[in-house]
Write a protein that holds these residues in place. Structure first.
Motif, PDB file in Angstrom:
ATOM      1  N   THR A  78       0.835  -1.199   0.000  1.00 60.52           N
ATOM      2  CA  THR A  78       0.000   0.000   0.000  1.00 60.52           C
ATOM      3  C   THR A  78       0.869   1.249   0.000  1.00 60.52           C
ATOM      4  O   THR A  78       1.796   1.368   0.809  1.00 60.52           O
ATOM      5  CB  THR A  78      -0.913   0.019   1.240  1.00 60.52           C
ATOM      6  OG1 THR A  78      -1.735  -1.150   1.243  1.00 60.52           O
ATOM      7  CG2 THR A  78      -1.805   1.254   1.234  1.00 60.52           C
ATOM      8  N   VAL A  79       0.572   2.172  -0.898  1.00 54.78           N
ATOM      9  CA  VAL A  79       1.317   3.431  -0.967  1.00 54.78           C
ATOM     10  C   VAL A  79       0.987   4.262   0.270  1.00 54.78           C
ATOM     11  O   VAL A  79      -0.168   4.601   0.514  1.00 54.78           O
ATOM     12  CB  VAL A  79       0.957   4.217  -2.241  1.00 54.78           C
ATOM     13  CG1 VAL A  79       1.688   5.557  -2.260  1.00 54.78           C
ATOM     14  CG2 VAL A  79       1.294   3.407  -3.481  1.00 54.78           C
ATOM     15  N   THR A  80       2.003   4.580   1.059  1.00 58.47           N
ATOM     16  CA  THR A  80       1.787   5.317   2.307  1.00 58.47           C
ATOM     17  C   THR A  80       2.388   6.714   2.301  1.00 58.47           C
ATOM     18  O   THR A  80       2.119   7.502   3.204  1.00 58.47           O
ATOM     19  CB  THR A  80       2.370   4.530   3.493  1.00 58.47           C
ATOM     20  OG1 THR A  80       3.730   4.155   3.205  1.00 58.47           O
ATOM     21  CG2 THR A  80       1.553   3.269   3.753  1.00 58.47           C
ATOM     22  N   TRP A  81       3.208   7.016   1.314  1.00 59.37           N
ATOM     23  CA  TRP A  81       3.774   8.370   1.213  1.00 59.37           C
ATOM     24  C   TRP A  81       4.136   8.656  -0.229  1.00 59.37           C
ATOM     25  O   TRP A  81       4.621   7.780  -0.947  1.00 59.37           O
ATOM     26  CB  TRP A  81       5.013   8.519   2.092  1.00 59.37           C
ATOM     27  CG  TRP A  81       5.588   9.912   2.035  1.00 59.37           C
ATOM     28  CD1 TRP A  81       5.227  10.985   2.783  1.00 59.37           C
ATOM     29  CD2 TRP A  81       6.611  10.381   1.142  1.00 59.37           C
ATOM     30  NE1 TRP A  81       5.958  12.093   2.420  1.00 59.37           N
ATOM     31  CE2 TRP A  81       6.811  11.749   1.415  1.00 59.37           C
ATOM     32  CE3 TRP A  81       7.362   9.766   0.141  1.00 59.37           C
ATOM     33  CZ2 TRP A  81       7.743  12.518   0.723  1.00 59.37           C
ATOM     34  CZ3 TRP A  81       8.294  10.532  -0.557  1.00 59.37           C
ATOM     35  CH2 TRP A  81       8.480  11.899  -0.253  1.00 59.37           C
ATOM     36  N   LEU A  82       3.868   9.910  -0.641  1.00 55.07           N
ATOM     37  CA  LEU A  82       4.202  10.360  -1.988  1.00 55.07           C
ATOM     38  C   LEU A  82       4.785  11.765  -1.924  1.00 55.07           C
ATOM     39  O   LEU A  82       4.392  12.569  -1.069  1.00 55.07           O
ATOM     40  CB  LEU A  82       2.957  10.384  -2.880  1.00 55.07           C
ATOM     41  CG  LEU A  82       2.369   9.043  -3.319  1.00 55.07           C
ATOM     42  CD1 LEU A  82       0.984   9.258  -3.925  1.00 55.07           C
ATOM     43  CD2 LEU A  82       3.289   8.352  -4.319  1.00 55.07           C
ATOM     44  N   PRO A  83       5.689  12.093  -2.834  1.00 51.55           N
ATOM     45  CA  PRO A  83       6.155  13.472  -2.956  1.00 51.55           C
ATOM     46  C   PRO A  83       5.131  14.271  -3.763  1.00 51.55           C
ATOM     47  O   PRO A  83       4.067  13.750  -4.121  1.00 51.55           O
ATOM     48  CB  PRO A  83       7.473  13.322  -3.721  1.00 51.55           C
ATOM     49  CG  PRO A  83       7.211  12.139  -4.610  1.00 51.55           C
ATOM     50  CD  PRO A  83       6.343  11.203  -3.800  1.00 51.55           C
ATOM     51  N   ASN A  84       5.442  15.503  -4.062  1.00 50.30           N
ATOM     52  CA  ASN A  84       4.600  16.331  -4.920  1.00 50.30           C
ATOM     53  C   ASN A  84       5.274  16.529  -6.267  1.00 50.30           C
ATOM     54  O   ASN A  84       6.511  16.558  -6.346  1.00 50.30           O
ATOM     55  CB  ASN A  84       4.368  17.709  -4.290  1.00 50.30           C
ATOM     56  CG  ASN A  84       3.568  17.625  -3.016  1.00 50.30           C
ATOM     57  OD1 ASN A  84       2.577  16.919  -2.943  1.00 50.30           O
ATOM     58  ND2 ASN A  84       4.017  18.347  -1.997  1.00 50.30           N
ATOM     59  N   PRO A  85       4.511  16.679  -7.329  1.00 51.80           N
ATOM     60  CA  PRO A  85       5.124  17.081  -8.598  1.00 51.80           C
ATOM     61  C   PRO A  85       5.919  18.366  -8.397  1.00 51.80           C
ATOM     62  O   PRO A  85       5.459  19.310  -7.756  1.00 51.80           O
ATOM     63  CB  PRO A  85       3.914  17.300  -9.511  1.00 51.80           C
ATOM     64  CG  PRO A  85       2.866  16.385  -8.959  1.00 51.80           C
ATOM     65  CD  PRO A  85       3.056  16.445  -7.470  1.00 51.80           C
ATOM     66  N   GLY A  86       7.121  18.380  -8.920  1.00 50.32           N
ATOM     67  CA  GLY A  86       8.010  19.523  -8.731  1.00 50.32           C
ATOM     68  C   GLY A  86       9.075  19.283  -7.683  1.00 50.32           C
ATOM     69  O   GLY A  86      10.088  19.989  -7.661  1.00 50.32           O
ATOM     70  N   ASP A  87       8.871  18.303  -6.793  1.00 49.08           N
ATOM     71  CA  ASP A  87       9.869  18.002  -5.768  1.00 49.08           C
ATOM     72  C   ASP A  87      11.136  17.443  -6.394  1.00 49.08           C
ATOM     73  O   ASP A  87      11.082  16.636  -7.332  1.00 49.08           O
ATOM     74  CB  ASP A  87       9.333  16.986  -4.765  1.00 49.08           C
ATOM     75  CG  ASP A  87       8.349  17.591  -3.778  1.00 49.08           C
ATOM     76  OD1 ASP A  87       8.255  18.834  -3.729  1.00 49.08           O
ATOM     77  OD2 ASP A  87       7.689  16.820  -3.067  1.00 49.08           O
ATOM     78  N   PHE A  88      12.279  17.856  -5.859  1.00 44.87           N
ATOM     79  CA  PHE A  88      13.562  17.271  -6.228  1.00 44.87           C
ATOM     80  C   PHE A  88      13.900  16.182  -5.211  1.00 44.87           C
ATOM     81  O   PHE A  88      13.816  16.407  -4.011  1.00 44.87           O
ATOM     82  CB  PHE A  88      14.665  18.331  -6.239  1.00 44.87           C
ATOM     83  CG  PHE A  88      14.590  19.277  -7.402  1.00 44.87           C
ATOM     84  CD1 PHE A  88      13.825  20.433  -7.325  1.00 44.87           C
ATOM     85  CD2 PHE A  88      15.279  19.010  -8.573  1.00 44.87           C
ATOM     86  CE1 PHE A  88      13.746  21.311  -8.399  1.00 44.87           C
ATOM     87  CE2 PHE A  88      15.213  19.877  -9.650  1.00 44.87           C
ATOM     88  CZ  PHE A  88      14.434  21.029  -9.568  1.00 44.87           C
ATOM     89  N   ILE A  89      14.278  15.018  -5.702  1.00 43.97           N
ATOM     90  CA  ILE A  89      14.643  13.900  -4.832  1.00 43.97           C
ATOM     91  C   ILE A  89      16.148  13.688  -4.939  1.00 43.97           C
ATOM     92  O   ILE A  89      16.672  13.455  -6.028  1.00 43.97           O
ATOM     93  CB  ILE A  89      13.909  12.603  -5.229  1.00 43.97           C
ATOM     94  CG1 ILE A  89      12.419  12.864  -5.445  1.00 43.97           C
ATOM     95  CG2 ILE A  89      14.140  11.530  -4.172  1.00 43.97           C
ATOM     96  CD1 ILE A  89      11.675  13.307  -4.217  1.00 43.97           C
ATOM     97  N   GLU A  90      16.835  13.778  -3.822  1.00 50.24           N
ATOM     98  CA  GLU A  90      18.283  13.607  -3.812  1.00 50.24           C
ATOM     99  C   GLU A  90      18.645  12.154  -3.526  1.00 50.24           C
ATOM    100  O   GLU A  90      17.838  11.383  -3.007  1.00 50.24           O
ATOM    101  CB  GLU A  90      18.912  14.528  -2.762  1.00 50.24           C
ATOM    102  CG  GLU A  90      18.731  16.008  -3.062  1.00 50.24           C
ATOM    103  CD  GLU A  90      19.446  16.887  -2.051  1.00 50.24           C
ATOM    104  OE1 GLU A  90      19.857  16.353  -0.992  1.00 50.24           O
ATOM    105  OE2 GLU A  90      19.597  18.085  -2.321  1.00 50.24           O
TER     106      GLU A  90
END
Length: 216
Positions: A78-90
């Motif tokens: 189950t998906v429990t966390w998502l970033p937002n469009p536009g977020d940079f992931i390091e």
């Protein structure tokens, strides 16, 4: 009379010793080995460098313009966390989380296609993982230190590789298994910017794609 008392005293002491030993044995609990458990996952690891998860549901239909690529997902749950469009992931932080377990971005060009654990066959994916473990500070590179007891970044999984994996897992607040599942990480040559979400929090997934990222 004295002899009788002496015999009686010795008998009583013997009985007391037997009772003490029996109680001690019955009260002993056999210890069993189990994987190390770390503290719960910290927001420092879950949240990407910019942005946050508070608006993820509202941003479901937001799409950033520009060439993009779907990232293949191998995690199940189950998906429990998502970033937002536009977020940079390091590198070293979560792209998203499934069953409260983060899927971590690592640097590399070879896709994660199998579990990496002790005694798996040699391969370049092992060296790619070991390089990230060194970069994240969970191992020292033998080439840099000149110390033969430090990690050799190569195609072979050694006990030191497993120890470094366990250290990395504990830093994420995960159970320390020493095994990196093929759905635990995603390799990319560069840090990524999220362009679109393909699932919602609470959605059950089994493969597919969770999000897309912009490509240059």
């Amino acid at each position: 009379m004295k002899k009788t008392l002496t015999v009686l005293l010795i008998t009583l002491l013997s009985v007391a010793c037997v009772v003490t030993i029996v109680i001690g044995i019955s009260g002993t609990t056999k210890k069993t080995s189990s994987p190390e458990i770390a503290e719960p996952l910290s927001s420092r690891i879950i949240e990407p460098a910019k942005g946050g998860a508070k608006l993820a549901d509202a941003a479901q239909n937001v799409i950033l313009e520009g060439p993009s690529q779907r990232l293949n997902n191998e995690a199940v749950g189950t998906v429990t966390w998502l970033p937002n469009p536009g977020d940079f992931i390091e590198f070293g932080t979560a792209l998203y989380a499934v069953d409260n377990k983060p899927v971590i971005l690592m640097k590399g060009s070879l896709p994660m296609h199998r579990d990496i654990a002790y005694k798996v066959s040699d391969g370049p994916d092992v060296a790619q993982l070991e390089r990230n473990l060194v970069n994240f500070g969970h191992a020292l590179d033998e080439i840099d230190t000149g110390n033969a007891t430090d990690l050799t970044v190569d195609y072979h999984v050694t006990p030191l590789t497993v120890s470094s994996i366990r250290s990395w897992q504990l830093s994420l607040g995960l159970t320390s298994t020493g095994i990196v599942g093929h759905g635990d990480v995603i390799f990319r040559p560069e840090i990524v910017q999220v362009s679109e979400l393909h699932v919602r929090r609470g959605q059950v997934i089994d493969g597919g794609s969770v999000l897309s990222v912009l490509i240059n």
